[in-house]
Write a protein that holds these residues in place. Sequence first.
Motif, mmCIF file in Angstrom:
data_model
loop_
_atom_site.group_PDB
_atom_site.id
_atom_site.type_symbol
_atom_site.label_atom_id
_atom_site.label_comp_id
_atom_site.label_asym_id
_atom_site.label_seq_id
_atom_site.Cartn_x
_atom_site.Cartn_y
_atom_site.Cartn_z
ATOM 1 N N CYS A 16 0.847 -1.115 -0.085
ATOM 2 C CA CYS A 16 -0.068 0.002 0.059
ATOM 3 C C CYS A 16 0.923 1.260 0.006
ATOM 4 O O CYS A 16 0.433 2.184 -0.639
ATOM 5 N N ILE A 17 2.284 1.234 0.518
ATOM 6 C CA ILE A 17 2.995 2.425 0.622
ATOM 7 C C ILE A 17 3.613 2.782 -0.680
ATOM 8 O O ILE A 17 3.373 3.536 -1.334
ATOM 9 N N THR A 18 3.934 1.572 -1.506
ATOM 10 C CA THR A 18 4.581 1.770 -2.848
ATOM 11 C C THR A 18 3.240 2.308 -3.793
ATOM 12 O O THR A 18 3.496 3.038 -4.655
ATOM 13 N N ILE A 19 2.103 1.692 -3.757
ATOM 14 C CA ILE A 19 1.062 1.890 -4.737
ATOM 15 C C ILE A 19 0.648 3.366 -4.185
ATOM 16 O O ILE A 19 0.566 4.193 -5.141
ATOM 17 N N ASP A 38 -3.165 13.865 2.704
ATOM 18 C CA ASP A 38 -4.622 13.320 2.134
ATOM 19 C C ASP A 38 -4.260 11.750 1.914
ATOM 20 O O ASP A 38 -5.111 10.874 2.492
ATOM 21 N N LEU A 39 -3.232 11.426 1.340
ATOM 22 C CA LEU A 39 -2.863 10.031 0.950
ATOM 23 C C LEU A 39 -2.803 9.371 2.182
ATOM 24 O O LEU A 39 -3.017 8.159 2.472
ATOM 25 N N ASN A 44 -3.622 5.106 5.672
ATOM 26 C CA ASN A 44 -3.310 5.010 7.092
ATOM 27 C C ASN A 44 -1.779 4.662 7.415
ATOM 28 O O ASN A 44 -1.512 3.655 7.973
ATOM 29 N N VAL A 45 -0.998 5.367 6.749
ATOM 30 C CA VAL A 45 0.214 5.363 6.781
ATOM 31 C C VAL A 45 1.011 6.581 7.003
ATOM 32 O O VAL A 45 0.255 7.721 6.712
ATOM 33 N N ASN A 46 2.094 6.467 8.090
ATOM 34 C CA ASN A 46 2.666 7.756 8.332
ATOM 35 C C ASN A 46 3.275 8.569 7.076
ATOM 36 O O ASN A 46 3.934 8.023 6.309
ATOM 37 N N VAL A 47 3.086 9.905 7.337
ATOM 38 C CA VAL A 47 3.291 10.639 6.213
ATOM 39 C C VAL A 47 4.833 10.963 6.142
ATOM 40 O O VAL A 47 5.168 11.081 4.712
ATOM 41 N N TYR A 48 5.583 11.062 6.928
ATOM 42 C CA TYR A 48 7.000 10.762 6.854
ATOM 43 C C TYR A 48 7.422 9.523 5.940
ATOM 44 O O TYR A 48 8.512 9.658 5.168
#
Length: 142
Positions: A16-19, A38-39, A44-48
């Motif tokens: 999901c991070i790579t996508i 927003d993404l 539900n992944v840390n923005v950093y």
Amino acid sequence: YKKALLKAITRGRRSCITIGVSVYLASRIKNESLMLLDLSDKINVNVYVLGNTYVELKEKTGQNVPDIDPCLFIDRFAASMDLGDKIEPIAAFALKLLQRIKKDWISTERRPTGITVAALLVSARIAGFDRNHHDLAHICKT
């Protein structure tokens, strides 16, 4: 995403991070108003984590990504400001301010959402709305 696979950026990361970062990169190339925040909220992944992956993807694939145009966020942020029937003239004036800011290179090396919020704040105050920077920071999540 295929380029990320070829460059082994997916290794050790949730898909999901790579996508998500691939979608963000594509939206930046097409000058869409998607924000990394927003993404981050949606998947539900840390923005950093997303930001670091984005930088890595951009560098390893050699993508030429244009700077974000602050004008892309005017309508979105103005709609969240509760301006009633004055939303269009305030947004139009903010757009003129942003164009002048860009012409004078004031926006160089600044966050586009911050520049947009500043233009909307000035426009709203000129129109007689009592808004402060804390109200707008909540809207744009800066």
